[in-house]
Scaffold this active site. Structure first.
Site, mmCIF file in Angstrom:
data_model
loop_
_atom_site.group_PDB
_atom_site.id
_atom_site.type_symbol
_atom_site.label_atom_id
_atom_site.label_comp_id
_atom_site.label_asym_id
_atom_site.label_seq_id
_atom_site.Cartn_x
_atom_site.Cartn_y
_atom_site.Cartn_z
ATOM 1 N N SER A 62 -3.229 -2.725 2.258
ATOM 2 C CA SER A 62 -2.563 -1.463 2.749
ATOM 3 C C SER A 62 -1.344 -1.751 3.478
ATOM 4 O O SER A 62 -0.537 -2.558 3.400
ATOM 5 C CB SER A 62 -3.794 -0.621 3.224
ATOM 6 O OG SER A 62 -3.268 0.651 3.410
ATOM 7 N N ASP A 77 -5.369 2.075 -2.808
ATOM 8 C CA ASP A 77 -5.561 1.390 -1.655
ATOM 9 C C ASP A 77 -6.202 -0.069 -1.567
ATOM 10 O O ASP A 77 -7.294 0.052 -1.910
ATOM 11 C CB ASP A 77 -5.867 2.428 -0.334
ATOM 12 C CG ASP A 77 -5.292 1.811 0.947
ATOM 13 O OD1 ASP A 77 -5.819 0.550 1.427
ATOM 14 O OD2 ASP A 77 -4.545 2.522 1.557
#
Length: 659
Positions: A409, A525
């Site tokens: 991320s 993510d």
């Protein structure tokens, strides 16, 4: 009776206590068995009614873990033995033994082994000691598995910097591992020791060779050997290598350019080949032909050859991929130019200027070879992840070299930018581009499309303005970026391709930023599957790991909210200050659908991250509790927190590279 066999047995360490009559009896029954490089002598879980002593060559003992990984626990050279535990304890082999070089073994059958022990009880003492040592080695936690010891350095053309790499790599290996390192200079020159003369002087007994080597001030030794290029020399190479690794943990063989029989035999018998080449078209062409020749000789080029590109310009953006396509083989490292040779002959460049781009690459290569790499795992956390910049600034200022970086991320974004060559100062300048709410919202292209509230095209354009078309091959630090397959919730690790594509996938917050389709995966993510990607570094064999976790755990948040609950009963004046604080931190935006989604995701990641961090050597926690995930427009406070947290851990961080 073979007198030579008697002499061999008398000099083997395990049989030195035997009387002459016992040695003669053993010599009569001795079986000398030859094995080729790569052959397996005994298999794990197999039974074998024999005991083995290494006469010449080099072998490796290893076991298979439940995970499927291989664990090396011993290397056998001349005079070493194995199989005693099987005969003494009546068990099957709990390890496999394979030949790293052509080898000759003495095979002692069970009945002869038992006869030796019955008539010579004093022999039981060394056997028992060996047995105990091996059991203890298996119980050691995080035991280092040294896969390779002998590295052949071959320059595709004169002037590509082979000698410079050889001396600097040897100095760095010695400095980073503290283990004995030998450079074998085989570049032909009169007055040097011939290979045949060395064999006559040392033979298979691997006698002390300290009088034959030169001791370099940087801590490594140099053995200068003159090659005539004959087939006889080629036949001596396996036993020659086996003798050297008996006394040195790492042997760098600096080979001449002419492809004579002993040079070609060195390619076959070494563990790895470092092919040093330049970026010029002629060098690339020659390198391609060389790789094809190795393949014709049944050398596993993909596994055994590392290509080192020398004299690389400062910026090789989009250049490495092109060279790799022409070669049909990846570039393992690219060395920057150095303006001049170091003035002090006793201090190699890598030690004189350790933070120079050239030296950093050599140091990372040495750590990789020595299995003492330092890894940095940068976790998720949205705006909180800006703290990674502050951590990296401290690492840079303190000269703490990181060899591998992984990120998920926001951590993936920081990892990619740093690995591509940006410093912490440059990354802070990038972060400050969005230091207002207007700048932040200008990156958000809202949509009613399925999959997310934000298309992500403006974010991708922002990433491209920073990373361009750079690929993983263009990075200066080995990099792994993490995304998650939405359908299987499996971790997807990026190690090749465009950096922008990997980062864009890794930051696709579920329900917020639209997912990405890639190679049959629908990617979201990376923090969903691996919020602090320490396990990725562990699988790569990284021995020392720094983890940066910006996600607060439940206890932190419980105490924090308890404090603010108590503040609610304060006098009016203090209550007004508290309300002002709430407005400043934008708590009035709490509880919208996007915010609830993010907070729920971080709550889920908190426990996963805490569990993962238990496996790191150092955990840095730059957590700001009075913050929100969307505060990208206030980067300074996060960066400062990262610096403060990293400096608090400096006493531990500075010890990390130590062996």
């Amino acid at each position: 009776m073979d007198v030579k066999n008697i002499e061999l047995l008398k000099n083997l360490p395990i049989f030195r206590s035997l009387n002459l009559a016992s040695v003669k009896k053993l010599a009569d029954k001795a079986l000398f068995v030859a094995f080729k490089k790569g052959e397996v002598v005994v298999h794990e879980n197999a039974q074998d009614d024999a005991f083995y002593v290494v006469v010449s060559g080099r072998l490796q003992a290893y076991t298979r873990l439940k995970s499927g990984a291989t664990r090396v626990f011993s290397t056998y050279c001349s005079g070493d033995c194995f199989g005693e535990n099987v005969l003494l304890a009546g068990e099957t082999y709990w390890y496999t033994v394979r030949c790293l070089n052509d080898a000759v073994l003495l095979k002692v059958l069970r009945e002869d082994f038992d006869d030796i022990l019955r008539n010579n009880p004093e022999v039981m003492t060394p056997f028992s000691r060996i047995f105990q040592d091996r059991i203890q080695s298996l119980r050691e936690e995080k035991k280092r598995a040294k896969w390779s010891s002998i590295f052949a350095l071959y320059g595709i053309h004169t002037g590509v910097g082979k000698a410079l790499l050889s001396t600097n790599l040897a100095a760095s290996l010695r400095a980073e591992t503290g283990e004995p390192v030998l450079v074998v200079d085989m570049n032909s020159s009169e007055g040097r020791l011939s290979l045949m003369k060395f064999e006559d002087m040392v033979n298979w007994t691997c006698a002390d060779i300290s009088e034959l080597v030169e001791h370099h001030p940087a801590g490594y030794d140099v053995l200068r050997i003159e090659l005539k290029g004959t087939e006889t020399e080629a036949n001596l190479i396996p036993s020659f290598f086996g003798c050297l690794v008996k006394r040195y943990d790492y042997v760098l063989v600096d080979l001449p350019g002419e492809l004579t029989p002993p040079v070609q035999q060195s390619f076959l018998q070494c563990d790895e080949i470092l092919l040093i080449t330049g970026k010029e078209e002629e060098n690339i062409y020659r390198s391609r032909l060389f790789l094809r020749d190795l393949e014709r000789e049944q050398v596993d080029v993909e596994e055994k050859v590392r290509i080192i590109l020398t004299r690389a310009p400062d910026d090789l953006s989009n250049g490495i991929d092109s060279i790799q396509r022409h070669l049909g083989h990846p570039i393992h490292a690219h060395l920057a130019r150095i303006a001049s040779e170091p003035t002090a002959a006793d201090r190699p460049f890598v030690l004189a200027k350790p933070v120079h781009a050239f030296s950093l690459v050599v140091t990372r290569l040495a750590r990789e070879i020595g299995n003492v790499r330092v890894g940095l795992a940068l976790g998720s956390g949205a705006a909180r992840g800006l703290a990674h910049i502050g951590v990296i600034r401290v690492l840079e200022q303190e000269g703490i070299i990181v060899d591998v970086v992984s990120g998920a991320s926001m951590g993936a974004f920081i990892a990619a930018v740093w690995a591509s060559g940006k410093s912490a100062d440059e990354m802070e300048e990038i972060a400050l581009r969005v230091n207002t709410k207007r700048a932040f919202f200008s990156l958000l292209d809202f949509t009613w499309m399925r999959g997310g509230l934000i298309k992500g095209r403006k974010i991708e354009a922002f990433l491209e303005s920073i990373l361009g078309d750079k690929t993983f091959a263009d990075t200066f630090i080995d990099t792994r970026l993490i995304a998650t397959d939405l359908n299987t919730i499996e971790e997807i690790v990026f190690s090749e391709g465009r950096l922008v594509d990997a980062v864009r996938a890794s930051i696709a917050i579920p329900g917020v930023i639209t997912p990405i389709q890639s190679n049959g995966h629908l990617l979201i993510d990376g923090g969903i599957s691996n919020p602090v990607p320490i396990s990725v570094l562990e699988r790569m064999g990284v021995s020392k790991i720094i983890a940066v976790n910006t996600i607060p755990h439940a206890e932190m948040m419980r105490e924090y909210h308890q404090i603010h609950h108590e503040l609610g009963g304060l006098p009016k004046e203090q209550k007004q200050m508290y309300d002002s604080f709430r407005r400043r931190t934008r708590w009035h935006l709490d509880n919208n659908i996007m915010d609830i989604n993010m907070r729920a995701m971080h709550a889920m990641q908190s426990q996963i991250a805490a569990t993962a961090c238990a496996n790191a050597d150092v955990v840095i926690r730059p957590v700001i509790l009075d913050s929100a995930w969307y505060e990208f427009y206030d980067p300074a406070k996060y960066i400062r927190k990262g610096e403060e947290s990293a400096r608090a851990m400096l006493p531990v961080l500075q010890k990390l590279p130590a062996r």
